[in-house]
Write a protein that holds these residues in place. Structure first.
Motif, PDB file in Angstrom:
ATOM      1  N   ILE A 147       0.838  -1.196   0.000  1.00 33.12           N
ATOM      2  CA  ILE A 147       0.000   0.000   0.000  1.00 33.12           C
ATOM      3  C   ILE A 147       0.877   1.251   0.000  1.00 33.12           C
ATOM      4  CG2 ILE A 147      -1.668   1.350   1.344  1.00 33.12           C
ATOM      5  CD1 ILE A 147      -3.000  -1.297   2.070  1.00 33.12           C
ATOM      6  N   ALA A 148       2.034   1.184   0.633  1.00 33.04           N
ATOM      7  CA  ALA A 148       2.923   2.344   0.686  1.00 33.04           C
ATOM      8  C   ALA A 148       3.551   2.648  -0.668  1.00 33.04           C
ATOM      9  CB  ALA A 148       4.017   2.114   1.727  1.00 33.04           C
ATOM     10  N   LEU A 149       3.846   1.649  -1.457  1.00 33.83           N
ATOM     11  CA  LEU A 149       4.558   1.864  -2.724  1.00 33.83           C
ATOM     12  C   LEU A 149       3.746   2.535  -3.828  1.00 33.83           C
ATOM     13  CD1 LEU A 149       6.716  -1.361  -2.954  1.00 33.83           C
ATOM     14  CD2 LEU A 149       7.526   0.974  -2.613  1.00 33.83           C
ATOM     15  N   PRO A 150       2.521   2.098  -4.109  1.00 33.32           N
ATOM     16  CA  PRO A 150       1.844   2.680  -5.273  1.00 33.32           C
ATOM     17  C   PRO A 150       1.575   4.185  -5.187  1.00 33.32           C
ATOM     18  CG  PRO A 150       0.780   0.646  -4.650  1.00 33.32           C
ATOM     19  CD  PRO A 150       1.774   0.982  -3.571  1.00 33.32           C
ATOM     20  N   ASP A 151       1.344   4.723  -4.004  1.00 25.26           N
ATOM     21  CA  ASP A 151       1.032   6.141  -3.824  1.00 25.26           C
ATOM     22  C   ASP A 151      -0.076   6.509  -4.800  1.00 25.26           C
ATOM     23  OD1 ASP A 151       1.029   8.718  -2.933  1.00 25.26           O
ATOM     24  OD2 ASP A 151       3.008   9.231  -3.665  1.00 25.26           O
ATOM     25  N   ARG A 152       0.135   7.502  -5.634  1.00 25.29           N
ATOM     26  CA  ARG A 152      -0.903   7.913  -6.563  1.00 25.29           C
ATOM     27  C   ARG A 152      -0.501   7.605  -7.999  1.00 25.29           C
ATOM     28  NH1 ARG A 152      -1.883  10.004  -2.173  1.00 25.29           N
ATOM     29  NH2 ARG A 152      -3.561  11.247  -1.426  1.00 25.29           N
ATOM     30  N   THR A 193       5.738  -6.417 -12.029  1.00 24.78           N
ATOM     31  CA  THR A 193       7.181  -6.688 -11.946  1.00 24.78           C
ATOM     32  C   THR A 193       7.916  -5.596 -11.181  1.00 24.78           C
ATOM     33  OG1 THR A 193       7.428  -5.709 -14.139  1.00 24.78           O
ATOM     34  CG2 THR A 193       7.347  -8.105 -14.033  1.00 24.78           C
ATOM     35  N   ARG A 194       7.516  -4.354 -11.341  1.00 21.48           N
ATOM     36  CA  ARG A 194       8.171  -3.271 -10.597  1.00 21.48           C
ATOM     37  C   ARG A 194       7.853  -3.363  -9.113  1.00 21.48           C
ATOM     38  NH1 ARG A 194       8.120   3.207 -11.395  1.00 21.48           N
ATOM     39  NH2 ARG A 194       9.652   3.582  -9.769  1.00 21.48           N
ATOM     40  N   LEU A 195       6.627  -3.656  -8.793  1.00 22.55           N
ATOM     41  CA  LEU A 195       6.229  -3.821  -7.401  1.00 22.55           C
ATOM     42  C   LEU A 195       7.046  -4.923  -6.748  1.00 22.55           C
ATOM     43  CD1 LEU A 195       4.144  -2.851  -5.282  1.00 22.55           C
ATOM     44  CD2 LEU A 195       2.631  -4.643  -6.101  1.00 22.55           C
ATOM     45  N   ARG A 196       7.201  -6.028  -7.451  1.00 22.46           N
ATOM     46  CA  ARG A 196       7.976  -7.155  -6.921  1.00 22.46           C
ATOM     47  C   ARG A 196       9.440  -6.774  -6.718  1.00 22.46           C
ATOM     48  NH1 ARG A 196       8.517 -11.722 -10.704  1.00 22.46           N
ATOM     49  NH2 ARG A 196      10.679 -11.213 -10.739  1.00 22.46           N
ATOM     50  N   GLY A 200      13.295  -9.352  -1.221  1.00 25.88           N
ATOM     51  CA  GLY A 200      13.118 -10.721  -0.758  1.00 25.88           C
ATOM     52  C   GLY A 200      11.736 -11.312  -0.969  1.00 25.88           C
ATOM     53  N   ILE A 201      10.923 -10.712  -1.797  1.00 26.06           N
ATOM     54  CA  ILE A 201       9.578 -11.248  -2.008  1.00 26.06           C
ATOM     55  C   ILE A 201       9.592 -12.191  -3.214  1.00 26.06           C
ATOM     56  CG2 ILE A 201       8.776  -9.382  -3.499  1.00 26.06           C
ATOM     57  CD1 ILE A 201       6.120  -9.507  -1.868  1.00 26.06           C
ATOM     58  N   SER A 202       8.872 -13.286  -3.102  1.00 23.89           N
ATOM     59  CA  SER A 202       8.818 -14.250  -4.199  1.00 23.89           C
ATOM     60  C   SER A 202       7.919 -13.733  -5.312  1.00 23.89           C
ATOM     61  CB  SER A 202       8.276 -15.589  -3.691  1.00 23.89           C
ATOM     62  OG  SER A 202       6.894 -15.477  -3.419  1.00 23.89           O
ATOM     63  N   ARG A 203       7.939 -14.414  -6.426  1.00 23.41           N
ATOM     64  CA  ARG A 203       7.105 -14.012  -7.568  1.00 23.41           C
ATOM     65  C   ARG A 203       5.618 -14.086  -7.233  1.00 23.41           C
ATOM     66  NH1 ARG A 203       6.937 -12.778 -12.654  1.00 23.41           N
ATOM     67  NH2 ARG A 203       5.466 -13.701 -14.095  1.00 23.41           N
ATOM     68  N   PRO A 210       2.996 -10.796 -23.227  1.00 23.57           N
ATOM     69  CA  PRO A 210       2.449 -11.417 -22.022  1.00 23.57           C
ATOM     70  C   PRO A 210       1.504 -10.458 -21.311  1.00 23.57           C
ATOM     71  CG  PRO A 210       4.676 -10.659 -21.591  1.00 23.57           C
ATOM     72  CD  PRO A 210       4.394 -10.380 -23.045  1.00 23.57           C
ATOM     73  N   PRO A 211       0.618 -11.003 -20.458  1.00 23.64           N
ATOM     74  CA  PRO A 211      -0.340 -10.145 -19.758  1.00 23.64           C
ATOM     75  C   PRO A 211       0.379  -9.078 -18.925  1.00 23.64           C
ATOM     76  CG  PRO A 211      -0.843 -12.457 -19.393  1.00 23.64           C
ATOM     77  CD  PRO A 211       0.472 -12.403 -20.103  1.00 23.64           C
ATOM     78  N   ARG A 212      -0.176  -7.883 -18.932  1.00 25.53           N
ATOM     79  CA  ARG A 212       0.375  -6.797 -18.121  1.00 25.53           C
ATOM     80  C   ARG A 212      -0.609  -6.514 -16.999  1.00 25.53           C
ATOM     81  NH1 ARG A 212       0.360  -1.960 -21.313  1.00 25.53           N
ATOM     82  NH2 ARG A 212      -1.082  -0.937 -19.900  1.00 25.53           N
ATOM     83  N   VAL A 213      -0.113  -6.563 -15.769  1.00 22.33           N
ATOM     84  CA  VAL A 213      -0.948  -6.335 -14.593  1.00 22.33           C
ATOM     85  C   VAL A 213      -0.436  -5.095 -13.887  1.00 22.33           C
ATOM     86  CG1 VAL A 213      -1.772  -7.302 -12.409  1.00 22.33           C
ATOM     87  CG2 VAL A 213      -1.381  -8.815 -14.356  1.00 22.33           C
ATOM     88  N   GLU A 214      -1.345  -4.182 -13.569  1.00 22.07           N
ATOM     89  CA  GLU A 214      -0.994  -2.964 -12.845  1.00 22.07           C
ATOM     90  C   GLU A 214      -1.825  -2.859 -11.579  1.00 22.07           C
ATOM     91  OE1 GLU A 214       0.122   0.063 -16.467  1.00 22.07           O
ATOM     92  OE2 GLU A 214      -1.960  -0.056 -15.816  1.00 22.07           O
TER      93      GLU A 214
END
Length: 100
Positions: free
Chosen positions: A4-9, A15-18, A23-26, A51-55
């Motif tokens: 929740i802290a990362l996306p902001d606005r 992939t960027r979130l990961r 240390g977070i797995s896929r 490939p599918p793009r998820v945001e």
């Protein structure tokens, strides 16, 4: 907290979130984001491309939590070494107690 802290606005691709969470797995961002998505805090958008793009992005409700959670995330980052030392000391005490 970090999801929740990362996306902001802004929208963040999966992939960027990961990459931004050490240390977070896929699989973990997907699993971790299900509850805030269900609670109406995060919106997930899947684009029909190969490939599918998820945001992911915060909803207006999630945005109301962002300042508080970002403050907690910042505090955690600033005190990471102290937390690591406390955990190591606690683990050492537990190991010593187990030998008794």
């Amino acid at each position: 907290m970090l999801v929740i802290a990362l996306p902001d606005r802004r929208k963040l691709r999966f992939t960027r979130l990961r990459r931004e969470i050490d240390g977070i797995s896929r699989r973990m961002p997907t699993v971790t984001l299900r509850r805030p998505e269900r609670d109406g805090l995060v919106e997930r958008t899947v684009h029909a491309v190969v490939p599918p793009r998820v945001e992911y992005e915060l909803t207006p409700l999630g945005g109301t939590l962002h300042t508080t959670i970002r403050a907690l995330a910042t505090w955690t980052e600033e005190h990471r070494s102290e937390i690591a030392r406390a955990r190591a000391a606690c683990d050492a005490r537990g190991a010593a107690d187990a030998q008794l």
